[in-house]
Write a protein that holds these residues in place. Structure first.
Motif, PDB file in Angstrom:
ATOM      1  N   THR A 159       0.830  -1.206   0.000  1.00 27.79           N
ATOM      2  CA  THR A 159       0.000   0.000   0.000  1.00 27.79           C
ATOM      3  C   THR A 159       0.862   1.253   0.000  1.00 27.79           C
ATOM      4  OG1 THR A 159      -1.781  -1.148   1.171  1.00 27.79           O
ATOM      5  CG2 THR A 159      -1.787   1.253   1.275  1.00 27.79           C
ATOM      6  N   GLU A 160       1.948   1.211   0.746  1.00 19.08           N
ATOM      7  CA  GLU A 160       2.819   2.381   0.874  1.00 19.08           C
ATOM      8  C   GLU A 160       3.496   2.722  -0.450  1.00 19.08           C
ATOM      9  OE1 GLU A 160       5.933   4.127   4.163  1.00 19.08           O
ATOM     10  OE2 GLU A 160       6.058   1.994   3.688  1.00 19.08           O
ATOM     11  N   GLU A 165       3.992   6.098  -5.441  1.00 19.44           N
ATOM     12  CA  GLU A 165       4.104   6.222  -6.890  1.00 19.44           C
ATOM     13  C   GLU A 165       2.853   6.863  -7.501  1.00 19.44           C
ATOM     14  OE1 GLU A 165       5.558   2.553  -8.568  1.00 19.44           O
ATOM     15  OE2 GLU A 165       7.455   2.743  -7.462  1.00 19.44           O
ATOM     16  N   SER A 166       1.697   6.673  -6.883  1.00 24.20           N
ATOM     17  CA  SER A 166       0.489   7.361  -7.336  1.00 24.20           C
ATOM     18  C   SER A 166       0.651   8.868  -7.173  1.00 24.20           C
ATOM     19  CB  SER A 166      -0.735   6.888  -6.536  1.00 24.20           C
ATOM     20  OG  SER A 166      -0.983   5.526  -6.738  1.00 24.20           O
ATOM     21  N   GLU A 167       1.202   9.278  -6.052  1.00 22.78           N
ATOM     22  CA  GLU A 167       1.410  10.701  -5.809  1.00 22.78           C
ATOM     23  C   GLU A 167       2.456  11.272  -6.759  1.00 22.78           C
ATOM     24  OE1 GLU A 167       0.814  14.425  -4.174  1.00 22.78           O
ATOM     25  OE2 GLU A 167      -0.374  12.584  -4.003  1.00 22.78           O
ATOM     26  N   VAL A 169       3.122  10.281  -9.791  1.00 24.28           N
ATOM     27  CA  VAL A 169       2.503  10.427 -11.109  1.00 24.28           C
ATOM     28  C   VAL A 169       1.713  11.732 -11.168  1.00 24.28           C
ATOM     29  CG1 VAL A 169       0.674   9.529 -12.606  1.00 24.28           C
ATOM     30  CG2 VAL A 169       2.449   8.000 -11.748  1.00 24.28           C
ATOM     31  N   LYS A 170       0.992  12.058 -10.116  1.00 26.35           N
ATOM     32  CA  LYS A 170       0.242  13.312 -10.082  1.00 26.35           C
ATOM     33  C   LYS A 170       1.176  14.519 -10.121  1.00 26.35           C
ATOM     34  CE  LYS A 170      -3.544  11.375  -7.313  1.00 26.35           C
ATOM     35  NZ  LYS A 170      -4.207  11.399  -5.978  1.00 26.35           N
ATOM     36  N   ILE A 171       2.253  14.441  -9.368  1.00 23.78           N
ATOM     37  CA  ILE A 171       3.188  15.571  -9.281  1.00 23.78           C
ATOM     38  C   ILE A 171       3.843  15.863 -10.629  1.00 23.78           C
ATOM     39  CG2 ILE A 171       5.429  16.276  -8.308  1.00 23.78           C
ATOM     40  CD1 ILE A 171       4.549  14.782  -5.729  1.00 23.78           C
ATOM     41  N   PHE A 172       4.226  14.800 -11.346  1.00 22.30           N
ATOM     42  CA  PHE A 172       5.002  14.988 -12.573  1.00 22.30           C
ATOM     43  C   PHE A 172       4.182  14.804 -13.853  1.00 22.30           C
ATOM     44  CE2 PHE A 172       8.337  13.973  -9.434  1.00 22.30           C
ATOM     45  CZ  PHE A 172       9.167  15.083  -9.630  1.00 22.30           C
ATOM     46  N   TRP A 201       6.332   4.144 -13.062  1.00 19.08           N
ATOM     47  CA  TRP A 201       5.280   4.335 -12.056  1.00 19.08           C
ATOM     48  C   TRP A 201       3.910   4.095 -12.663  1.00 19.08           C
ATOM     49  CZ3 TRP A 201       7.599   9.810 -11.045  1.00 19.08           C
ATOM     50  CH2 TRP A 201       8.796   9.681 -10.329  1.00 19.08           C
ATOM     51  N   ARG A 202       3.630   4.749 -13.789  1.00 16.01           N
ATOM     52  CA  ARG A 202       2.275   4.630 -14.322  1.00 16.01           C
ATOM     53  C   ARG A 202       2.045   3.275 -15.000  1.00 16.01           C
ATOM     54  NH1 ARG A 202       1.161   8.472 -19.518  1.00 16.01           N
ATOM     55  NH2 ARG A 202       2.991   7.995 -20.754  1.00 16.01           N
ATOM     56  N   SER A 203       3.115   2.617 -15.452  1.00 10.41           N
ATOM     57  CA  SER A 203       2.955   1.261 -15.972  1.00 10.41           C
ATOM     58  C   SER A 203       2.530   0.312 -14.851  1.00 10.41           C
ATOM     59  CB  SER A 203       4.258   0.768 -16.602  1.00 10.41           C
ATOM     60  OG  SER A 203       4.586   1.535 -17.745  1.00 10.41           O
ATOM     61  N   TYR A 204       3.183   0.430 -13.717  1.00  5.47           N
ATOM     62  CA  TYR A 204       2.798  -0.388 -12.563  1.00  5.47           C
ATOM     63  C   TYR A 204       1.355  -0.111 -12.157  1.00  5.47           C
ATOM     64  CZ  TYR A 204       2.066  -1.238  -7.598  1.00  5.47           C
ATOM     65  OH  TYR A 204       1.518  -1.607  -6.394  1.00  5.47           O
ATOM     66  N   LEU A 205       0.989   1.156 -12.092  1.00  9.61           N
ATOM     67  CA  LEU A 205      -0.364   1.513 -11.666  1.00  9.61           C
ATOM     68  C   LEU A 205      -1.412   1.038 -12.668  1.00  9.61           C
ATOM     69  CD1 LEU A 205       0.395   5.101 -10.326  1.00  9.61           C
ATOM     70  CD2 LEU A 205      -0.136   3.078  -8.950  1.00  9.61           C
TER      71      LEU A 205
END
Length: 247
Positions: A159-160, A165-167, A169-172, A201-205
Motif C-alpha cells: 500500500t505504501e 508512486e500514485s502521488e 505520477v500526479k506531481i510529474f 510508475w504509471r505502468s505499474y499503476l
C-alpha cells in the motif's frame, strides 16, 4: 543462478557480501513460484553484482543500476546509493513524506527490484530480449513490478509504495505525462531519470488497475487477454485493446 561480483576493490565485495547473499537467498522462493505459476522455464545464468557507477557507465548507459538481458541480471546491492537515486528523482520537489519513505528504503523493497529483473524472464511475456519491444513494454515493465510487489511485500509495504508512486505520477504528470503509455519504449530511456521512472510508475499503476479492478484480482486473466491481443495481430495499441476487453 550463479553470483558474480564485479567491483573495483576487494573491500566492496566484502562489504556487500551479506546483503547479496540475503537477496539471493530470498529470491529463491520467488523463483520457484515463477517456475510453478508464471512460466519461468529458463532462468538467467547469474546475477552480476556491481556498483552503481559501473552498472550505469560501463555495463549500460541507463541511469538505473538494475537491468537484465538473456543471460544475466545486473544489479547494484548498495541500498544507500539506491536511496540517493530515488531521492534525486524528486527533482527538488518538496514532498517530505515521500522523501522520508526513500530515505528508509528497505532491503525488502530492494528485493523487489531484483525480483522485477527475474520476472522479465517469464515466458508469459511475448517479446524476446533482442526485440525492439516498442508496443507493449509498459505491460511487461508494469507486471514485472506488480507481481513481486504483490507476492513479496506485506500489505502495508504494498500500500505504501503504491501510494508513493500514485502521488509521484500526479506531481510529474504535467511535465512528463504528455505521451501514451503505448509509447514507452527504447526512446524513453534517453530522457531524465525522473521521466524514465514516470513511465515505470504509471505502468505499474496501470497493471495494478487491470488486475485488481478489471480482472477481479486474477492475474492470469490479464495475461490471457495480453496473449489474445498478440494472436489477433496487435491491431490495436495494447491500452486500447485492454479497454475494449474490460468494458
Amino acid at each position: 543462478m550463479k553470483q558474480i561480483y564485479a567491483f573495483e576493490t576487494i573491500e566492496e565485495i566484502t562489504s556487500f557480501k551479506e546483503i547479496t547473499d540475503e537477496l539471493y537467498s530470498k529470491l529463491e522462493s520467488y523463483k520457484k513460484l515463477l517456475e510453478a505459476e508464471y512460466a519461468l522455464t529458463e532462468e538467467p545464468k547469474g546475477i552480476f553484482w556491481t556498483s552503481e557507477e559501473l552498472a550505469t557507465s560501463v555495463f549500460s548507459d541507463i541511469p538505473i543500476p538494475a537491468f537484465t538481458n538473456k543471460d544475466l541480471i545486473y544489479m547494484s546491492p548498495d541500498i544507500n546509493k539506491w536511496r540517493r537515486l530515488f531521492i534525486s528523482q524528486l527533482e527538488g520537489v518538496s514532498v517530505p513524506e515521500i522523501r522520508k519513505f526513500y530515505e528508509s528504503y528497505s532491503s525488502n523493497q530492494l528485493l523487489v527490484i531484483l525480483a522485477h529483473e527475474l520476472t522479465h524472464h517469464s515466458d508469459l511475456f511475448l517479446d524476446d530480449f533482442g526485440d525492439e519491444r516498442t508496443d507493449s513494454i509498459w505491460f511487461e515493465e508494469g507486471m514485472c513490478f506488480y507481481l513481486p510487489r504483490k507476492i513479496l511485500l506485506s500489505n502495508v509495504e504494498f500500500t505504501e509504495i503504491t501510494a508513493v508512486e500514485s502521488e509521484l505520477v500526479k506531481i510529474f504528470e504535467d511535465k512528463y505525462g504528455n505521451h501514451s503509455l503505448d509509447d514507452f519504449g527504447g526512446s524513453s530511456y534517453k530522457g531524465t531519470l525522473t521521466s524514465i521512472m514516470y513511465d515505470y510508475w504509471r505502468s505499474y499503476l496501470a497493471v495494478k488497475e487491470l488486475v485488481e479492478d478489471k480482472a477481479a484480482g486474477d492475474i492470469k486473466v490479464v495475461f490471457e487477454k495480453y496473449h489474445q491481443w498478440h494472436k489477433q495481430g496487435r491491431t490495436l495499441p495494447l491500452t486500447q485493446f485492454f479497454h475494449a476487453e474490460f468494458m
